[in-house]
Design an enzyme around this catalytic site. Structure first.
Site, PDB file in Angstrom:
ATOM      1  N   GLU B  59       0.797  -1.098  -0.138  1.00 10.27           N
ATOM      2  CA  GLU B  59      -0.108   0.218  -0.033  1.00 10.27           C
ATOM      3  C   GLU B  59       0.828   1.443  -0.299  1.00 10.27           C
ATOM      4  O   GLU B  59       0.584   2.318  -0.356  1.00 10.27           O
ATOM      5  CB  GLU B  59      -0.725  -0.457   0.949  1.00 10.27           C
ATOM      6  N   PHE B 121     -11.792  -8.326  12.443  1.00  8.38           N
ATOM      7  CA  PHE B 121     -10.085  -8.947  11.836  1.00  8.38           C
ATOM      8  C   PHE B 121     -10.030  -7.675  10.966  1.00  8.38           C
ATOM      9  O   PHE B 121     -10.940  -7.322  10.525  1.00  8.38           O
ATOM     10  CB  PHE B 121     -10.690 -10.323  11.164  1.00  8.38           C
ATOM     11  N   GLN B 122      -8.778  -7.130  10.931  1.00  9.43           N
ATOM     12  CA  GLN B 122      -8.007  -6.048  10.464  1.00  9.43           C
ATOM     13  C   GLN B 122      -8.799  -4.769  10.880  1.00  9.43           C
ATOM     14  O   GLN B 122      -9.397  -3.569   9.638  1.00  9.43           O
ATOM     15  CB  GLN B 122      -8.534  -6.422   8.218  1.00  9.43           C
ATOM     16  N   LYS B 171     -17.613  -1.235   5.357  1.00 10.11           N
ATOM     17  CA  LYS B 171     -18.102  -2.656   4.170  1.00 10.11           C
ATOM     18  C   LYS B 171     -19.813  -3.051   3.916  1.00 10.11           C
ATOM     19  O   LYS B 171     -20.657  -3.125   2.553  1.00 10.11           O
ATOM     20  CB  LYS B 171     -17.778  -4.211   4.516  1.00 10.11           C
ATOM     21  N   MET B 487      24.006   9.454   3.043  1.00 10.56           N
ATOM     22  CA  MET B 487      23.842  11.196   3.872  1.00 10.56           C
ATOM     23  C   MET B 487      23.897  10.557   6.010  1.00 10.56           C
ATOM     24  O   MET B 487      24.685  11.698   6.817  1.00 10.56           O
ATOM     25  CB  MET B 487      22.599  11.311   4.164  1.00 10.56           C
TER      26      MET B 487
END
Lengths: 180, 592
Positions: B59, B121-122, B171, B487
């Site tokens: 993502e 869940f999630q 959902k 760096m």
């Protein structure tokens, strides 16, 4: 100040802190208070006092009163940061207007008997605090006023058997006929 | 048949509304990754052809790709990810886009409303987690609010100071049927009204200050790019009309062409000597769409001590945040520049800046970007210069990762146009450049898109090579491989007694084989004499490329303003021997 080995410049700020009371009108929607508080914690600003309630239900507007401290530059930043939040309608610095009335309400519980009880009642009268609950060994006083007056009252109650304090925090409104 | 009611075309499911809203806002491409809580939306995407979905591999890649897409087009980048880990993986791109003012619309799936707060869940508190790293976010609990929120999301992301927004859609709301409406003005909070036009009085004062300047400088930033092509055009016109020198932040490169006669190069910590000296000694500073960031100012109490400062910014909170200015002008850069030009042309004459330009010429003569030539090893600065030469005549877009290579790219690659330079400025996100290049290539399929990377940064989002191969996006990943987090190593050398704690890139992959494993093409080059030929080969390839450019390992990025120092205390490359470096960092004590 000795600069540590850092990629950031550490600067000492010497400007004195000021205390300001801000009135913030917001759309009353879920999460709006979290946004405002998150701004303060996320950017390291102080909250000395915070009150919030819906004030115009038909317009879904809530009014938040925040007492904050910071240097003048930080206070200006706080106002700008609040103002750019999407659900914020207006931010007014009540301290800058110089025309605001500030009040808070406190409920103060005392436990004691005899002389202390009498003295507490006498002081309460002098401060125009009301007795809103009483038993033979306790009182609950209700007092309204500015923060200084309430602090003073609480200090006087301390040696007289102070048990508990509940305070609302500051609410503010401007003097005169005009709304904000 | 006769008893059926006429079908209302605005009645649809939440999932259908999302796809419809994307189409209504002219979205052609979205970047995303499916998962349980967005399946209804993916089902809608499957059944239409207006919006093309680009599948990434993580993502974070979707977020940076959308950022690259947005920056190279001026359009909002759109992301679709699932709940929980999908949303948390988006946090870095959201924070990145907020810092650099990039318009992103991110749609996240959420668990069904009745499960919110149940540790389902999630599930994660997406609006809570993303609140401080978005311009605004919404959780939509009712399908009949969805159209309004989606339209407002696009409006908020793209107007005022642009930024990322998140719309979290449970959902059950995606499944539910409700009424859709096309975008309308009342979709937006009445409390949101960014100011576009500058105050006429302030503009007049600014012009009189500019007209009276003897040692002026224009300091422009990403706001000019964000304002659109017209703003860059107006900026160029202002430079021409006034004859003023101009410098720019990292984010603002390309607004004024690097080949322009008045260009001083980038300013700031790794900016040119002439740009920083001119900032320090100027008498009038015009800051356009920049925010006096700490990488720009050096020590703030010694920042440009004798100048009057004009600051144009669309965000009032940028004014007087770090540096006090004399004339703040709240408004859109393009709009305000237009007004300033108009007043200047009618009321002022070109100020005499001959002496100032003479002084600038002496600073330029210090040649602050010079480096020692080397015939045996490729110096990173040389590599960027050759890459720039090789891409001349091509329609080129450059993205970068974060670190030394990023600064060298900013110093040595000349940008002639806005929207050609995509880099993570504010947040400094390693791993930005590769997926950003992917997004740029989606928007500009026939252009040459190059990510200038480092060996450490590119490994952070390397998986998107797979997405590039899948979608036939011929991005070129040009890796300045010095086998260090350069760096970090530089700072350790300069400030931490050269104790190179965990900055060596141990166990580097074989980038050529890695490219081939993904189905792309790999190059490796380690000799200066071979570089030009290899670059030509790379440009010819019509597939994703990993170019492993082996460069000098211990080269430092100069010039540099050491921490705690002012603009006029820069450390120049050819003067940065061990003693001078030690003296410059003496405040840090680490080197003495």
């Amino acid at each position: 100040m000795e600069q540590p080995a850092s990629a950031y410049f550490m600067e000492e700020r010497h400007d004195p802190n000021e205390t300001h009371t801000l009135t913030v009108l917001v759309a009353n929607e879920p999460g709006v208070l979290a946004r405002v508080i998150g701004l303060f914690s996320g950017r390291g600003y102080n909250i000395e006092s915070l009150t919030v309630s819906e004030t115009e239900s038909h317009k879904h507007v809530s009014r938040i009163t925040i007492v904050t401290t910071g240097t003048p530059m930080v206070i200006t930043q706080i106002k700008h940061q609040l103002d750019r939040m999407i659900p914020v309608h207006r931010v007014v610095d009540m301290t800058l207007t110089g025309r605001s009335i500030e009040r808070e309400l406190a409920m103060v519980k005392l436990r004691g008997t005899g002389e202390h009880r009498v003295e507490a009642l006498r002081l309460a009268e002098a401060f125009r605090a009301r007795v809103i609950d009483a038993t033979i060994e306790s009182f609950v006083f209700e007092i309204t006023g500015n923060t200084g007056k309430i602090n003073q009252f609480i200090d006087l109650m301390r040696p007289l058997g102070l048990v508990e304090i509940s305070r609302t925090g500051v609410a503010a409104i401007s003097r005169g006929p005009e709304g904000m | 048949m006769s008893d059926s009611k006429p079908h209302d075309p605005n009645q649809m499911t939440g999932a259908a509304m999302i796809v419809r809203a994307l189409a209504d806002h002219g979205v052609k491409h979205i970047f995303g990754y499916p998962g349980g809580a967005v399946l209804p939306i993916y089902d809608e995407i499957y059944q239409q052809s207006e919006v093309e979905h680009i599948l990434v591999r993580h993502e974070q890649g979707a977020g940076h790709a959308a950022e690259g897409y947005a920056r190279s087009t001026g359009l909002p980048g759109v992301v679709l990810v699932t709940s929980g880990p999908g949303a948390t993986n988006m946090v870095t791109p959201l924070a990145d886009a907020l810092m650099d003012s990039i318009p992103l619309v991110c749609i996240t799936g959420q668990v069904p409303t009745h499960l919110i707060g149940n540790d389902a869940f999630q599930e994660c508190d997406t609006v809570g987690i993303t609140r401080p790293c978005t311009k605004h976010n919404w959780l939509v609990r009712d399908v009949n609010d969805l159209a309004k929120v989606l339209h407002e999301a696009f409006y908020v992301a793209t107007t005022g100071r642009p930024g990322p927004v998140v719309v979290d859609v449970p959902k059950d709301v995606q499944f539910a049927t409700g009424t859709y409406h096309p975008p309308r003005k009342s979709d937006v909070h009445i409390s949101y009204a960014p100011r576009v036009k500058g105050d006429a009085n302030a503009i007049r004062k600014a012009v009189s200050l500019l007209a009276g300047a003897r040692k002026p400088i224009i300091y422009s930033g990403g706001g000019v790019i964000n304002s659109g092509l017209a703003a860059s055009k107006l900026l160029r016109e202002l430079v021409e009309v006034t004859g003023f020198p101009i410098t720019s932040t990292l984010m603002g490169l390309g607004a004024y062409p690097a080949s322009g006669p008045n260009w001083l190069g980038m300013l700031g910590m790794h900016g040119t000597y002439e740009a920083n000296m001119a900032m320090h000694d100027c008498d009038v500073m015009l800051c356009v769409g920049a925010r006096f960031d700490d990488r720009i100012t050096g020590r703030t109490d010694a920042f440009s001590p004798n100048s009057k400062k004009i600051h144009i910014d669309i965000d009032p909170s940028s004014i007087n945040k770090n540096i006090r200015v004399d004339i703040p002008i709240i408004g859109d850069c393009g709009n305000v520049l237009g007004d300033i030009l108009q007043v200047f042309k009618s009321e002022a004459k070109k100020p005499d800046t001959k002496d100032w330009w003479k002084t600038i010429a002496t600073w330029r003569a210090r040649n602050s970007l010079a480096y020692k030539k080397n015939d045996d090893v490729i110096l990173p600065q040389y590599a960027i210069q050759r890459l720039f030469e090789a891409t001349r005549g091509h329609d080129t877009y450059i993205t970068t990762e974060v670190g030394q290579h990023q600064m060298w790219a900013a110093q040595f690659f000349g940008f002639e146009e806005p929207h050609r330079w995509m880099t993570s400025g504010g947040l400094g996100t390693m791993g930005y450049g590769l997926p950003a290049a992917l997004g740029v290539q989606v928007a500009h399929p026939d252009s040459l898109v190059i990510d200038i990377g480092g060996d450490a940064s590119v490994q952070m989002t390397m998986q998107e090579m797979s997405a590039a191969v899948q979608h036939e996006l011929p991005i070129k990943i040009f890796i300045l491989n010095n086998q260090y987090m350069g760096m970090v190593r530089q700072w350790q050398q300069l400030l931490h007694g050269n104790r190179l704690s965990h900055s060596y890139s141990e166990a580097l992959p074989d980038f050529v084989k890695l490219a081939e494993a993904y189905g792309g093409v790999g190059f490796q080059c380690s000799k200066p004499g071979d570089l030009d030929g290899a670059l030509q080969e790379m440009i010819k390839v019509k597939k994703p490329v990993l170019f492993d450019c082996r460069v000098a390992a211990l080269e430092n990025c100069f010039p540099m303003i050491p921490s705690g120092k002012a603009h006029n205390e820069m450390l120049l490359p050819l003067e940065a021997n061990d003693e001078a470096t030690a003296a410059a960092f003496a405040g840090g004590k680490a080197l003495v």
